[in-house]
Design an enzyme around this catalytic site. Structure first.
Site, mmCIF file in Angstrom:
data_model
loop_
_atom_site.group_PDB
_atom_site.id
_atom_site.type_symbol
_atom_site.label_atom_id
_atom_site.label_comp_id
_atom_site.label_asym_id
_atom_site.label_seq_id
_atom_site.Cartn_x
_atom_site.Cartn_y
_atom_site.Cartn_z
ATOM 1 N N ASP A 1 -67.413 7.813 -7.568
ATOM 2 C CA ASP A 1 -66.854 6.994 -8.649
ATOM 3 C C ASP A 1 -67.412 7.375 -10.028
ATOM 4 O O ASP A 1 -66.990 6.805 -11.041
ATOM 5 C CB ASP A 1 -67.103 5.498 -8.377
ATOM 6 C CG ASP A 1 -66.259 4.984 -7.221
ATOM 7 O OD1 ASP A 1 -65.331 5.691 -6.805
ATOM 8 O OD2 ASP A 1 -66.544 3.872 -6.733
ATOM 9 N N ARG B 1 -58.734 -2.573 -14.443
ATOM 10 C CA ARG B 1 -59.070 -2.935 -13.053
ATOM 11 C C ARG B 1 -60.576 -2.935 -12.850
ATOM 12 O O ARG B 1 -61.074 -3.607 -11.955
ATOM 13 C CB ARG B 1 -58.466 -1.922 -12.083
ATOM 14 C CG ARG B 1 -56.969 -1.936 -12.062
ATOM 15 C CD ARG B 1 -56.466 -0.984 -11.034
ATOM 16 N NE ARG B 1 -57.027 -1.336 -9.738
ATOM 17 C CZ ARG B 1 -56.772 -0.695 -8.611
ATOM 18 N NH1 ARG B 1 -55.973 0.339 -8.626
ATOM 19 N NH2 ARG B 1 -57.315 -1.071 -7.482
ATOM 20 N N ARG C 1 -56.479 8.241 2.122
ATOM 21 C CA ARG C 1 -57.251 7.030 2.399
ATOM 22 C C ARG C 1 -56.768 6.241 3.626
ATOM 23 O O ARG C 1 -56.279 5.113 3.503
ATOM 24 C CB ARG C 1 -57.307 6.140 1.151
ATOM 25 C CG ARG C 1 -57.906 6.876 -0.025
ATOM 26 C CD ARG C 1 -58.063 6.025 -1.237
ATOM 27 N NE ARG C 1 -59.196 5.113 -1.161
ATOM 28 C CZ ARG C 1 -59.496 4.228 -2.102
ATOM 29 N NH1 ARG C 1 -58.741 4.141 -3.183
ATOM 30 N NH2 ARG C 1 -60.538 3.445 -1.979
ATOM 31 N N LYS D 1 -67.806 -4.858 -9.534
ATOM 32 C CA LYS D 1 -66.459 -5.029 -8.964
ATOM 33 C C LYS D 1 -66.477 -4.777 -7.457
ATOM 34 O O LYS D 1 -65.954 -5.571 -6.684
ATOM 35 C CB LYS D 1 -65.484 -4.048 -9.627
ATOM 36 C CG LYS D 1 -64.173 -3.875 -8.872
ATOM 37 C CD LYS D 1 -63.230 -2.913 -9.539
ATOM 38 C CE LYS D 1 -63.343 -1.477 -9.146
ATOM 39 N NZ LYS D 1 -62.779 -1.112 -7.831
ATOM 40 N N ASN D 2 -67.090 -3.670 -7.058
ATOM 41 C CA ASN D 2 -66.989 -3.282 -5.650
ATOM 42 C C ASN D 2 -67.880 -4.109 -4.730
ATOM 43 O O ASN D 2 -67.768 -4.009 -3.509
ATOM 44 C CB ASN D 2 -67.253 -1.779 -5.492
ATOM 45 C CG ASN D 2 -66.076 -0.964 -6.006
ATOM 46 O OD1 ASN D 2 -65.010 -1.523 -6.280
ATOM 47 N ND2 ASN D 2 -66.259 0.328 -6.160
ATOM 48 N N CYS E 1 -52.921 6.726 -2.059
ATOM 49 C CA CYS E 1 -53.121 6.327 -3.464
ATOM 50 C C CYS E 1 -53.448 7.558 -4.278
ATOM 51 O O CYS E 1 -53.485 8.669 -3.760
ATOM 52 C CB CYS E 1 -54.184 5.257 -3.576
ATOM 53 S SG CYS E 1 -55.829 5.893 -3.542
HETATM 54 C C1 EPZ Z 1 -64.906 2.249 -1.665
HETATM 55 O O1 EPZ Z 1 -63.608 2.587 -1.227
HETATM 56 C C2 EPZ Z 1 -64.793 1.923 -3.125
HETATM 57 N N1 EPZ Z 1 -63.867 0.819 -3.303
HETATM 58 C C3 EPZ Z 1 -64.320 3.141 -3.895
HETATM 59 O O2 EPZ Z 1 -64.317 2.833 -5.260
HETATM 60 C C4 EPZ Z 1 -65.284 4.287 -3.642
HETATM 61 O O3 EPZ Z 1 -64.799 5.448 -4.275
HETATM 62 C C5 EPZ Z 1 -65.439 4.544 -2.155
HETATM 63 O O4 EPZ Z 1 -65.824 3.314 -1.481
HETATM 64 C C6 EPZ Z 1 -66.477 5.590 -1.813
HETATM 65 O O5 EPZ Z 1 -67.723 5.227 -2.327
HETATM 66 C C7 EPZ Z 1 -64.290 -0.423 -3.163
HETATM 67 O O6 EPZ Z 1 -65.447 -0.686 -2.869
HETATM 68 C C8 EPZ Z 1 -63.311 -1.518 -3.386
HETATM 69 P P1 EPZ Z 1 -64.338 4.713 2.003
HETATM 70 P P2 EPZ Z 1 -63.289 2.700 0.318
HETATM 71 O O7 EPZ Z 1 -63.697 3.980 3.101
HETATM 72 O O8 EPZ Z 1 -64.105 1.728 1.057
HETATM 73 C C9 EPZ Z 1 -62.184 8.145 4.538
HETATM 74 C C10 EPZ Z 1 -63.387 2.689 -7.431
HETATM 75 O O9 EPZ Z 1 -63.011 3.534 -8.272
HETATM 76 N N2 EPZ Z 1 -61.780 7.073 5.488
HETATM 77 O O10 EPZ Z 1 -65.828 4.769 1.964
HETATM 78 O O11 EPZ Z 1 -61.813 2.657 0.469
HETATM 79 C C11 EPZ Z 1 -61.475 8.008 3.195
HETATM 80 O O12 EPZ Z 1 -60.187 8.556 3.215
HETATM 81 C C12 EPZ Z 1 -63.045 2.843 -5.965
HETATM 82 O O13 EPZ Z 1 -64.024 1.664 -7.741
HETATM 83 C C13 EPZ Z 1 -61.183 7.420 6.683
HETATM 84 O O14 EPZ Z 1 -60.968 8.599 6.980
HETATM 85 O O15 EPZ Z 1 -63.794 4.168 0.618
HETATM 86 C C14 EPZ Z 1 -62.450 8.729 2.280
HETATM 87 O O16 EPZ Z 1 -62.203 10.109 2.335
HETATM 88 C C15 EPZ Z 1 -62.139 4.007 -5.704
HETATM 89 N N3 EPZ Z 1 -60.820 6.403 7.553
HETATM 90 C C16 EPZ Z 1 -63.819 8.429 2.897
HETATM 91 O O17 EPZ Z 1 -63.552 7.982 4.232
HETATM 92 C C17 EPZ Z 1 -61.047 5.104 7.266
HETATM 93 O O18 EPZ Z 1 -60.694 4.239 8.103
HETATM 94 C C18 EPZ Z 1 -64.607 7.332 2.191
HETATM 95 O O19 EPZ Z 1 -63.772 6.192 1.982
HETATM 96 C C19 EPZ Z 1 -61.670 4.769 6.062
HETATM 97 C C20 EPZ Z 1 -62.023 5.776 5.173
#
Ligand code: EPZ
Length: 421
Positions: A307, A400, A122, A22-23, A117
């Site tokens: 995850d 999802r 996030r 998915k991701n 969320c």
């Molecule tokens: C991806 O989300 C995945 N989603 C998530 O999977 C996964 O948990 C996550 O990466 C971490 O591995 C998809 O790939 C669609 P991040 P993403 O940006 O990209 C902070 C699932 O269950 N951050 O790496 O949104 C954020 O708040 C989902 O399949 C900022 O501060 O995650 C978090 O604490 C849930 N500023 C950390 O970074 C930003 O601009 C990591 O988030 C962006 C992120």
């Protein structure tokens, strides 16, 4: 609203096959917006999030066709609408990944801010920072990010302040059509970033260093089409392996991806189970040894993924001894704790990032509520172990991210059915 009814206590036994990731699928679908020729994608999982991304692409004006083998072709040359509306982005945060591609290709885009969320605030500041460094003007109005770059994007040196998968992907996609070279420092190493880069390269992009902290992109005027097969879903594979361990079963997963599950497989061995790997197959045998409680600390790749935190917690709930679960990626990812407690688990939150688990001899079925995708799968694991019937409500979260879950688990011997109401 559908729910899942599970009668637990049956060890999972047998063979299954991993679905496409998915991701990886979601950013790759967003990346089709960069291609001036059709992109043909195989092994996309049949999931609600993938459907939502296809709906968004169609809403933007892309032409989508599905062949008899369920391969999907996306032709984005007909895109005319440059606005990703709130209704679609709020359904799925990954919709925000269309920001970089649309801006890079068309010079203007409006994407609804995703908002908070169930697992944390996030923010998307790093996505925006990267695009601003590449020359975009960004305004936020009425809940939308409005980004413009009248003369196109320029290559830039982008240092991410936090490691972000989506932020790295948005910057990477935008950089492929920028003038000159972009260097993304502190880039995410996740396999889903590597897969996106591989697919972009097949469209003609010039990218080096994906899978390391520094990714370099030499922008080019235009990208072409390609044909790409999505790799297996490492989180789905991990979830099934953990479910087999929790039920003291024995399963074999084909089309899996052992090379990107090294930390997860090592943890399962630490729990006391035998794991065998051959090429693209992973087998786990938990029939002879009871699980030993094992500390879990989530980390960015190549560490244990956030995850799988909830699923490992469910396993610890029925393991011998005490364990500590530390969530380092998201600030609010313990919503499953109180629901696992409803099944009889002994879990206490020490603080917002740490949970303490005492393994119990048995869980007992109860009605529970899914709160997010991975929380749902931990409840499902609890339900597969619990004596009696568990009703899992709000399973649209599971849909999802897990393809045909009741069919796959049913084939592994689980007593599981979907009912309405
Ligand atoms: C991806 O989300 C995945 N989603 C998530 O999977 C996964 O948990 C996550 O990466 C971490 O591995 C998809 O790939 C669609 P991040 P993403 O940006 O990209 C902070 C699932 O269950 N951050 O790496 O949104 C954020 O708040 C989902 O399949 C900022 O501060 O995650 C978090 O604490 C849930 N500023 C950390 O970074 C930003 O601009 C990591 O988030 C962006 C992120």
């Amino acid at each position: 609203m559908d729910k899942l009814l599970v009668r637990g206590g049956i060890p999972l036994q047998g063979e299954t096959r991993a679905s496409g990731s998915k991701n990886s699928s979601l950013p790759i679908l967003a990346a089709t917006l960069l291609a001036s020729k059709p992109v043909q994608l195989d092994n996309l999982p049949h999931l609600r999030d993938v459907t939502t991304m296809l709906e968004l692409l169609a809403d933007l004006g892309a032409r989508i066709s599905v062949d008899e083998k369920l391969g999907v072709t996306v032709d984005t040359d007909s895109v005319s609408n440059l606005r990703a509306p709130y209704d679609l982005v709020r359904k799925m945060r990954a919709s925000f990944l269309v920001l970089g591609p649309l801006l890079a290709r068309y010079g203007r885009v409006e994407v609804s801010l995703p908002g908070g969320c169930a697992i944390g605030t996030r923010p998307v500041d790093q996505h925006l920072k990267a695009l601003e460094l590449m020359g975009a003007t960004i305004n936020i109005a009425n809940g939308y990010v409005i980004a413009t770059c009248q003369k196109g994007l320029e290559g830039a040196h982008v240092e991410m302040d936090v490691v972000t998968v989506g932020g790295t992907q948005n910057a990477l996609m935008a950089a492929t059509l920028a003038r000159g070279t972009t260097v993304i420092e502190n880039a995410a190493l996740e396999p889903e970033v590597v897969e996106l880069a591989t697919c972009l390269r097949q469209m003609g992009a010039d990218i080096v260093g994906e899978g390391t902290n520094t990714v370099t992109v030499n922008g080019c005027g235009q990208l072409g089409g390609c044909s790409y097969r999505v790799k297996p879903d490492r989180i789905e594979v991990g979830t099934y392996l953990i479910a087999a361990a929790a039920t003291q079963g024995r399963i074999c997963i084909h089309d899996a991806c052992p090379e990107i599950l090294v930390a997860v497989l090592a943890k399962l061995e630490e729990f006391g189970h035998q794991v065998q790997v051959s090429e693209s197959t992973i087998s786990l045998d938990a029939t002879t040894t009871a699980s030993r409680a094992t500390n879990i600390r989530t980390e960015a790749y190549p560490g244990v993924p956030t995850d799988l935190q909830a699923q490992f917690m469910a396993l610890n709930c029925v393991s011998h001894g005490y364990s500590r679960i530390t969530e380092t990626i998201f600030e609010n990812r313990f919503m499953h704790v109180q629901e696992l407690v409803r099944l009889g688990a002994d879990v206490r939150l020490k603080d917002a990032r740490t949970a303490l688990v005492k393994g119990v001899a048995e869980l007992r079925g109860a009605p529970v509520m899914a709160t997010d995708l991975r929380a749902s799968s931990s409840l499902l694991i609890g339900a597969l172990v619990a004596e009696g019937e568990t009703a899992i409500n709000r399973i649209y979260h599971i849909d999802r991210g897990y393809e045909r879950i009741e069919e796959k688990l049913g084939r592994l011997g689980a007593d599981i059915r979907r009912v309405q109401g």
